[in-house]
Each structure stands twice: as structure tokens, then as C-alpha cells.
Design an enzyme around this catalytic site. Structure first.
Site, PDB file in Angstrom:
ATOM      1  CE  LYS A  23      -1.766   1.781   3.968  1.00 49.18           C
ATOM      2  NZ  LYS A  23      -1.464   3.228   4.111  1.00 49.18           N
ATOM      3  CG  ASN A  24       2.560   2.636   3.571  1.00 46.54           C
ATOM      4  OD1 ASN A  24       1.377   2.897   3.429  1.00 46.54           O
ATOM      5  ND2 ASN A  24       3.133   2.500   4.758  1.00 46.54           N
ATOM      6  CB  CYS A 117      -5.122  10.671  10.566  1.00 45.62           C
ATOM      7  SG  CYS A 117      -3.594   9.950  11.107  1.00 45.62           S
ATOM      8  NE  ARG A 122       0.067   9.843   9.902  1.00 46.67           N
ATOM      9  CZ  ARG A 122      -0.044   8.859   9.051  1.00 46.67           C
ATOM     10  NH1 ARG A 122      -0.962   8.855   8.151  1.00 46.67           N
ATOM     11  NH2 ARG A 122       0.794   7.852   9.073  1.00 46.67           N
ATOM     12  CG  LEU A 126       9.627  17.908   8.735  1.00 47.04           C
ATOM     13  CD1 LEU A 126       9.925  16.463   9.110  1.00 47.04           C
ATOM     14  CD2 LEU A 126      10.861  18.776   8.958  1.00 47.04           C
ATOM     15  CG  ASP A 307       3.091   1.415   9.317  1.00 48.02           C
ATOM     16  OD1 ASP A 307       2.681   2.262  10.119  1.00 48.02           O
ATOM     17  OD2 ASP A 307       3.253   1.651   8.100  1.00 48.02           O
ATOM     18  NE  ARG A 399      -6.516   4.243   5.558  1.00 49.37           N
ATOM     19  CZ  ARG A 399      -5.517   4.468   6.423  1.00 49.37           C
ATOM     20  NH1 ARG A 399      -5.739   4.378   7.708  1.00 49.37           N
ATOM     21  NH2 ARG A 399      -4.323   4.803   6.006  1.00 49.37           N
TER      22      ARG A 399
END
Ligand code: UD1
Length: 427
Positions: A23-24, A117, A122, A126, A307, A399
Site C-alpha cells: 500500500k505504502n 488522523c 500528522r 517538513l 506499522d 484501507r
């Protein structure tokens, strides 16, 4: 009617799991297709709600997207928009990665601010300060970030105070087209950054990564269409390894790349799992109650991934002895603790530190997914809990996990997705 996952715990897991794509990795690569003046064919792209959200954004920007199995084809020859409305941005927080690519392709971008979130605030400071250093003019007002790229680009060196994954991706995307050289020091080194660079380089861009966390981007005039295969999902692999660690069994995971999570494997071995890996596949055998995990401290890659923290905590809940987990990346990432405690886990929280006293038995009950990885951890716990666990709020799990229940059922778990869990709960 709400969907839930209902698990009757206690089955050993045996068989083979073919791992989904990452996913990432899919999200930044799909964002990167906006830079391409041509057609990108992306293989191994998982069917997830976050990917669907990215596809909706691409379509909103004027790209034509089709899916056939796990292959997405993105025709971005005619990008007609540079603004992403709040409704689309809210579907997925990581859509901020479109900032760099829309800016790179059109010279301008207007996106709604991501806000908070489930796992914390978050911030995007930066991202913003780096783009400003690259000569981008940014206006942040009324919940929107509006950017205009400087046409006369100077060379830029950006030193990140923290190796943010999203900021690194946005800088790469914003610097890939046009003129000038951008150097990022203390860049994120996650495998997903390498995948993004591989995609861009196969489109004719020039992105060089060093092992020391420096990225050098030499802008090119144009990016052309390509064919790319998304890397396997290392976090989903670690979730399934955790599932076997608590349930016991013998499972082979294929379509993986163990180099991407090699530093995590010793935690499973010390817990008592037998691991045999040949890079592209990994076999895990477990025939005992897990031993307590060594101290886990989440860190940027190649450190322990935040994660995977929740899934490993589920393992620690069943372990013999006390485990310590320190969450260093996100402040709000212990939301699974309350749900695990409802199942009978013994966990004490002090700020960023969790102390887990393993127990022999957790008990199935109704639990809520507070966020994506926490939800997966509750599924892991349910596989080894006594009785029936009903996992609610599946929108989080969907997700990032493609058919989690089908994958686990195939290796012997008693698990199903149901519309109404009442009947099974009464058993
Ligand atoms: C990505 C991953 C997410 C993973 C995380 C860390 C995607 C889609 N998501 O998220 O699954 O958990 O990396 O490995 O790839 N920060 C700032 N300012 C910024 C940016 C970040 O303070 O401008 C802070 C964050 O609040 C957080 C830390 O830096 O505490 C890490 O964030 P970052 O690496 O940017 O994570 P994401 O890219 O959001």
C-alpha cells in the site's frame, strides 16, 4: 448494515499465503504517474480503499485509470487539473503526496490540508519548509495549501530534521521535472522510497539514493510512460507472521521480499518461531507458546517499523514473560491497547512505553478497530483468543489489507466477514 469480521480462535495455521503488493508504495507511485506524459502500467497494485481513493484523485486531475486484476493502467497524457478538493483529500490522509507530483507536472497545486488522523496530528511542516527551500511559493489559508513553483529553479540542499517518509516523497516528486538539482540529507530510507525512485527512473527521471540517507534528484524535462511492479507489502507480511506466532502452525508466505523486514525477523526467532527465508519467500513454524519479546523500539527504517508495532504487541500479549514496547514515531499509536485489554491482555501504558505481561489466554469479545494497523492486531489476537472475537469498524482494515479474512481462512483460520455477527456470537 455494518460488516464485521468474526473469528473463532484456536486453529493452527497451515498452508501458503501469496502476499499482496505494498500500500505504502502504491500510493506514491500512483501519485508519481501524474508526472508522466504517457501511460504507466502498474502491476502488483493491491485492491484497497486507499488505492481507490488515489485513483479517484487521479481521475479528478484528468488521468484515465483502468484496473485489470492487480494491474492499474494510468494514462496521464492529459492532466487537466491542479486542485484537489477537500472531499477527496479526506478519504485518505496520505494524499498529501499528490502535492509534489501535481506541482511538478503543472507548476501549481492546491490541496486541502490533511489535518489529524487516527494515529496523531500528522503535521506537514517538513513538506512545506522543504518545498519553500526549493523556491516554491506557498500560501496556507482557510484550510488549503496553495503552491506555485519557481520557474527559474536553483539547486537546493535540504537537510530534514527527521527522515519523514511523506516529506522525502514529496520533495522527490516536486524536484523530478524541470531544472536544477535537489539534494536531500537525512532522507527516509524506507523500501517504499526505493520503489518510488525505481518507478521514476524507469520513466526517464534521475533519482539517486545512497545507503546513508542522501537522495540526489536531477530534474529532467519530461517523464515517459513505463511498466512497473510494486514491491510486496512488508507490513502485511509481518502481520501474517504475527498471526502464526500466536496461533502456532506452519505457513509459507510467497511474493515477499524478506530483505525489506530482515531486522524484524530476530524478534520472531527469539519468541520461539522457526524462520527459513530465501528472500522471495519465507516459512514460519511455531509449535509453542511465544516467549516474551525483546524490547521493541520503533524507529525510522531500517529500525523496527511503527506499522508493525501493534501486531507484535498482540504476540506479546500471549507470551510467557514481560515485553516492553516503545513507540517513538507517532504519539497516538497505542489505541489497540484498550481493545486488547478488553480481551484480557495485561498491558500498562506510560506515555510512549507499553509494558505487556503475557497471559496464557485472551478471551474473544466485540472489539473496535481504532486505526488500520491496530485493527489488524485485533484480528491477530482474535485468532488465538478463546471463543469468538467480533472485529468492528472494518473500514480501517480495508484501507491496507486485501481480503485479510480470505488469506487467513485459506491457511485454516475460522474467520469470516459477516453483515450481522449476532448469530455467530450466540454460539
Ligand atoms: C508513512 C507511512 C506510514 C508509516 C510512517 C512511518 C505511507 C502512506 N504511510 O507515513 O504507514 O507509519 O510513514 O514509517 O507511506 N512529521 C512531522 N512533520 C512533517 C512530517 C512528519 O513532524 O512534516 C512527523 C510525524 O508527525 C510523525 C513522524 O514525523 O511523528 C513520521 O512521519 P512520516 O515519516 O512523515 O510518516 P508518513 O509519511 O505520514
Amino acid at each position: 448494515m455494518e460488516e464485521t469480521i468474526v473469528i473463532k480462535g484456536g486453529n493452527r495455521l497451515e498452508g501458503e499465503i501469496h502476499l499482496q503488493g505494498s500500500k505504502n508504495s502504491s500510493l506514491p507511485v500512483l501519485a508519481a504517474t501524474v508526472l508522466v506524459d504517457g501511460v504507466s502500467v502498474i502491476h502488483n497494485c493491491p485492491d484497497l480503499t486507499d488505492v481507490t481513493a488515489a485513483v479517484k484523485i487521479l481521475e479528478h486531475l484528468g488521468c484515465k485509470v483502468t484496473r485489470e486484476g492487480d494491474t492499474l493502467t494510468v494514462d496521464s497524457r492529459f492532466v487537466t487539473g491542479n486542485s484537489i478538493p477537500d472531499s477527496l483529500m479526506r478519504e485518505m490522509r496520505s494524499s498529501i503526496v499528490f502535492l509534489g507530483s501535481v506541482l511538478g507536472r503543472t507548476g501549481q497545486a492546491r490541496l486541502s490540508s490533511p489535518g489529524g488522523c487516527e494515529i496523531g496530528l500528522r503535521p506537514i511542516d517538513l513538506h512545506i519548509s522543504s518545498l519553500k527551500a526549493m523556491g516554491v511559493v506557498i500560501d496556507e489559508s482557510r484550510g488549503y495549501v496553495s503552491c506555485t513553483k519557481d520557474k527559474v529553479r536553483r539547486d537546493t540542499v535540504i537537510s530534514l530534521s527527521f527522515p519523514s517518509v511523506g516529506a522525502t516523497e514529496n520533495i522527490i516528486l516536486a524536484g523530478a521535472l524541470g531544472r536544477g538539482r535537489t539534494v536531500i540529507l537525512n532522507a527516509a530510507r524506507e523500501p517504499e522510497i526505493r520503489d518510488l525512485a525505481d518507478f521514476l527512473n524507469s520513466c526517464g527521471c534521475r533519482v539517486e539514493l545512497t545507503n546513508q540517507g542522501t537522495v540526489i534528484i536531477d530534474a529532467v524535462e519530461k517523464a515517459h510512460g513505463t511498466r512497473h511492479r510494486i514491491i510486496p507489502d512488508r507490513i502485511v507480511a509481518l502481520t501474517y507472521l504475527s498471526a502464526v506466532a500466536v496461533s502456532g502452525g506452519d505457513v509459507l508466505i510467497t511474493n515477499t521480499d524478506t530483505d525489506d523486514y530482515r531486522t524484524v525477523l530476530p524478534f520472531f526467532q527469539r519468541a520461539g518461531c522457526e524462520i527459513a527465508d530465501s528472500k522471495k519467500q519465507i516459512r514460519i513454524k511455531m509449535n509453542r507458546r511465544p516467549r516474551a519479546l525483546d524490547d521493541i523500539r520503533t524507529m525510522p527504517y531500517p529500525g523496527f517499523p511503527t506499522d508493525a508495532q501493534a501486531a507484535l504487541m498482540a504476540v506479546a500479549c500471549f507470551a510467557k514473560g514481560t515485553s516492553v514496547i516503545v513507540e517513538n514515531i507517532f504519539e497516538g499509536r497505542f489505541k489497540h491497547v484498550g481493545e486488547l485489554v478488553r480481551m484480557g491482555a495485561k498491558i500498562k501504558l506510560e506515555g510512549r512505553v507499553a509494558l505487556i505481561d503475557g497471559v496464557e489466554t485472551l478471551y474473544g469479545t466485540r472489539v473496535e478497530c481504532p486505526d488500520l494497523r491496530a485493527g489488524a492486531a485485533l484480528v491477530v489476537a482474535g485468532l488465538a483468543a478463546r471463543g469468538v472475537t467480533t472485529v468492528c469498524s472494518l473500514k480501517h482494515i480495508d484501507r491496507g489489507y486485501e481480503n485479510i479474512e480470505a488469506c487467513l481462512k485459506r491457511v485454516g483460520a475460522d474467520i469470516e466477514r459477516v453483515q450481522n455477527a449476532e448469530s455467530k456470537m450466540q454460539n
